[in-house]
Design a protein around this motif. Structure first.
Motif, PDB file in Angstrom:
ATOM      1  N   GLU A  24       0.813  -1.211   0.000  1.00 64.05           N
ATOM      2  CA  GLU A  24       0.000   0.000   0.000  1.00 64.05           C
ATOM      3  C   GLU A  24       0.849   1.265   0.000  1.00 64.05           C
ATOM      4  OE1 GLU A  24      -0.075  -1.599   4.319  1.00 64.05           O
ATOM      5  OE2 GLU A  24      -0.138  -2.408   2.273  1.00 64.05           O
ATOM      6  N   LEU A  25       2.122   1.161   0.381  1.00 66.54           N
ATOM      7  CA  LEU A  25       3.022   2.311   0.356  1.00 66.54           C
ATOM      8  C   LEU A  25       3.921   2.308  -0.876  1.00 66.54           C
ATOM      9  CD1 LEU A  25       4.125   4.796   1.992  1.00 66.54           C
ATOM     10  CD2 LEU A  25       5.851   3.226   2.922  1.00 66.54           C
ATOM     11  N   LEU A  26       4.270   1.131  -1.369  1.00 62.78           N
ATOM     12  CA  LEU A  26       5.275   1.005  -2.418  1.00 62.78           C
ATOM     13  C   LEU A  26       4.748   0.464  -3.737  1.00 62.78           C
ATOM     14  CD1 LEU A  26       8.094  -0.489  -0.176  1.00 62.78           C
ATOM     15  CD2 LEU A  26       7.988   1.842  -1.052  1.00 62.78           C
ATOM     16  N   GLY A  27       3.526  -0.035  -3.758  1.00 64.23           N
ATOM     17  CA  GLY A  27       3.053  -0.705  -4.957  1.00 64.23           C
ATOM     18  C   GLY A  27       3.747  -2.044  -5.122  1.00 64.23           C
ATOM     19  N   GLY A  28       3.249  -2.865  -6.022  1.00 65.54           N
ATOM     20  CA  GLY A  28       3.790  -4.214  -6.177  1.00 65.54           C
ATOM     21  C   GLY A  28       5.232  -4.245  -6.607  1.00 65.54           C
ATOM     22  N   LYS A  29       5.596  -3.450  -7.607  1.00 67.71           N
ATOM     23  CA  LYS A  29       6.956  -3.500  -8.155  1.00 67.71           C
ATOM     24  C   LYS A  29       7.986  -3.017  -7.142  1.00 67.71           C
ATOM     25  CE  LYS A  29       7.670  -2.764 -12.574  1.00 67.71           C
ATOM     26  NZ  LYS A  29       6.214  -2.652 -12.644  1.00 67.71           N
ATOM     27  N   CYS A  30       7.753  -1.853  -6.534  1.00 71.62           N
ATOM     28  CA  CYS A  30       8.733  -1.299  -5.595  1.00 71.62           C
ATOM     29  C   CYS A  30       8.827  -2.142  -4.326  1.00 71.62           C
ATOM     30  CB  CYS A  30       8.385   0.149  -5.243  1.00 71.62           C
ATOM     31  SG  CYS A  30       8.680   1.325  -6.579  1.00 71.62           S
ATOM     32  N   ALA A  31       7.709  -2.678  -3.872  1.00 72.20           N
ATOM     33  CA  ALA A  31       7.760  -3.556  -2.704  1.00 72.20           C
ATOM     34  C   ALA A  31       8.644  -4.757  -2.981  1.00 72.20           C
ATOM     35  CB  ALA A  31       6.350  -4.000  -2.317  1.00 72.20           C
ATOM     36  N   SER A  32       8.526  -5.307  -4.190  1.00 73.89           N
ATOM     37  CA  SER A  32       9.370  -6.432  -4.578  1.00 73.89           C
ATOM     38  C   SER A  32      10.836  -6.022  -4.645  1.00 73.89           C
ATOM     39  CB  SER A  32       8.916  -6.976  -5.935  1.00 73.89           C
ATOM     40  OG  SER A  32       9.822  -7.937  -6.427  1.00 73.89           O
ATOM     41  N   LEU A  33      11.133  -4.864  -5.229  1.00 75.12           N
ATOM     42  CA  LEU A  33      12.523  -4.414  -5.354  1.00 75.12           C
ATOM     43  C   LEU A  33      13.162  -4.173  -3.987  1.00 75.12           C
ATOM     44  CD1 LEU A  33      12.115  -1.989  -8.384  1.00 75.12           C
ATOM     45  CD2 LEU A  33      13.279  -4.200  -8.377  1.00 75.12           C
ATOM     46  N   VAL A  34      12.392  -3.611  -3.051  1.00 76.01           N
ATOM     47  CA  VAL A  34      12.904  -3.414  -1.693  1.00 76.01           C
ATOM     48  C   VAL A  34      13.181  -4.763  -1.040  1.00 76.01           C
ATOM     49  CG1 VAL A  34      12.296  -2.643   0.634  1.00 76.01           C
ATOM     50  CG2 VAL A  34      11.877  -1.136  -1.328  1.00 76.01           C
ATOM     51  N   ALA A  35      12.225  -5.698  -1.157  1.00 73.12           N
ATOM     52  CA  ALA A  35      12.397  -7.018  -0.545  1.00 73.12           C
ATOM     53  C   ALA A  35      13.598  -7.745  -1.128  1.00 73.12           C
ATOM     54  CB  ALA A  35      11.130  -7.843  -0.732  1.00 73.12           C
ATOM     55  N   LEU A  36      13.764  -7.681  -2.452  1.00 75.18           N
ATOM     56  CA  LEU A  36      14.883  -8.357  -3.101  1.00 75.18           C
ATOM     57  C   LEU A  36      16.217  -7.724  -2.724  1.00 75.18           C
ATOM     58  CD1 LEU A  36      13.257  -8.756  -6.621  1.00 75.18           C
ATOM     59  CD2 LEU A  36      13.757 -10.615  -5.021  1.00 75.18           C
ATOM     60  N   THR A  37      16.249  -6.400  -2.657  1.00 78.01           N
ATOM     61  CA  THR A  37      17.494  -5.711  -2.301  1.00 78.01           C
ATOM     62  C   THR A  37      17.914  -6.035  -0.879  1.00 78.01           C
ATOM     63  OG1 THR A  37      16.977  -3.892  -3.822  1.00 78.01           O
ATOM     64  CG2 THR A  37      18.623  -3.462  -2.121  1.00 78.01           C
TER      65      THR A  37
END
Length: 362
Positions: A24-37
């Motif tokens: 809800e804060l990052l959207g699907g793509k950015c949430a994934s990029l944060v988690a992966l990083t």
């Protein structure tokens, strides 16, 4: 202040910052990029402009009620009506001023990202809607992505275009058909170091043609991967045993065009691939193994079959040049159980790209 720790920023989240990464804060793509990083995966550095920025912009501009009224006036069976509403909403988003607080935080974040490199480095600007990349809905290709951008002002303008792409005709129709409400819908945007891709593509940790979870299927082509995802090039299609990480079957695609950087145009261009490169596989055996291993690692991290985007950066040393650009839940077989999915590998002409076309209705 370190970018790896939560900051006092209101509208910016660097990928390496620790802590929760809510969609809800990052959207699907950015949430994934944060988690992966934060999991240590090889993701190009960047930051997210959060959904709070989009919400603040919409509220500051005073167009929230207008957007809801316009969307409520749409006749789902009238293409002209949808196009008209889409154009009107996007025009309003593109012309309204951005609040000073968002402007200043973005400027600081962009400068901080560029300070990591010896000279100004091109970036990609990618949409990250709150309703995308969910296990039961694939929004792949629904909103905009812009590549090889340079300069603070140009990047900022394309962030705004990503906001506006939340209301393209295609995105509106998709939400109508999927029964996804517009209330609460929001958009984050990723600003990320651009990859100078020698080769790129996608990989699924389940065979999209039959649901076989013992196989990783890779589609690969020369240059940037957008032509693979869009289906505009016939890629190499490789089936890899998930345990042994060896190729069990392959089909060499034509790969007749590629996307490459164009310094003069400050962007990218499409060019023909030389005949001798069209007929050879664009990945070495070692690169195939590396892509498969990375896809397998993403699946283990998220605990479900994944659809990843990857690229081989021509400017990085061998062994450090494979980069992960995205990982989203695979949707075609997500509702299938392991009991109903086949357990033997089958190789067919149908590729990941064709499966993606089915997901997004192309």
């Amino acid at each position: 202040m370190s970018d790896a720790t939560p900051s006092a920023r209101l509208f910016i989240r660097f990928f390496e910052e620790t802590g929760p990464a809510p969609i809800e804060l990052l959207g699907g793509k950015c949430a994934s990029l944060v988690a992966l990083t934060t999991a240590g995966m090889p993701v190009p550095p960047g930051f997210a402009i959060t959904t709070d920025a989009y919400t603040a912009f919409i509220e500051h501009s005073g167009i929230a009620d207008d957007i809801h009224a316009l969307l409520g006036s749409i006749d789902p069976d009238d293409v002209a009506s949808i196009d008209r509403v889409s154009a009107q909403i996007r025009e309003e988003i593109l012309k309204r001023p951005v609040p000073r607080e968002i402007h200043d935080e973005f400027s600081e974040a962009y400068a901080a990202l560029q300070s990591r490199f010896a000279s100004e480095t091109p970036v990609a600007v990618r949409s990250s809607a709150t309703a995308e990349d969910l296990p039961d809905a694939s929004f792949a290709g629904q909103q905009d992505t812009y590549l090889w951008l340079t300069g603070r002002d140009d990047v900022a303008e394309h962030v705004r275009r990503c906001w506006a792409s939340l209301y393209t005709s295609r995105a509106i129709v998709y939400r109508l058909r999927a029964g996804i409400p517009n209330e609460g819908l929001s958009m984050a945007v990723a600003v990320q170091k651009m990859v100078d891709a020698k080769a790129a593509g996608v990989a699924m940790t389940v065979d999209p043609s039959n649901g076989d979870r013992s196989t990783i299927v890779i589609d690969a082509a020369w240059g940037l991967g957008e032509l693979v995802v869009s289906g505009l090039v016939t890629p190499d299609n490789l089936h890899v045993d998930k345990v042994m990480l060896t190729v069990s079957a392959e089909h060499i695609g034509d790969k007749h065009v590629e996307l490459v950087p164009d310094a003069d145009a400050r962007g990218i261009r499409e060019r023909e691939v030389e005949p001798e490169r069209r007929t050879v596989r664009c990945l070495t055996d070692a690169e195939v193994t590396a892509v498969a291993a990375m896809a397998k690692r993403a699946e283990k991290h998220f605990g479900s079959p994944q659809d990843i985007e990857w690229a081989i950066d021509r400017g990085l040393p061998e062994g450090e040049n494979l980069l992960l650009l995205q990982s989203r839940p695979e949707t075609v077989w997500a509702s299938k159980t392991s009991e109903t999915a086949p357990t033997t590998s089958g190789f067919g002409i149908a590729s990941i790209t064709q499966s993606l076309m089915a997901q997004i209705g192309r």
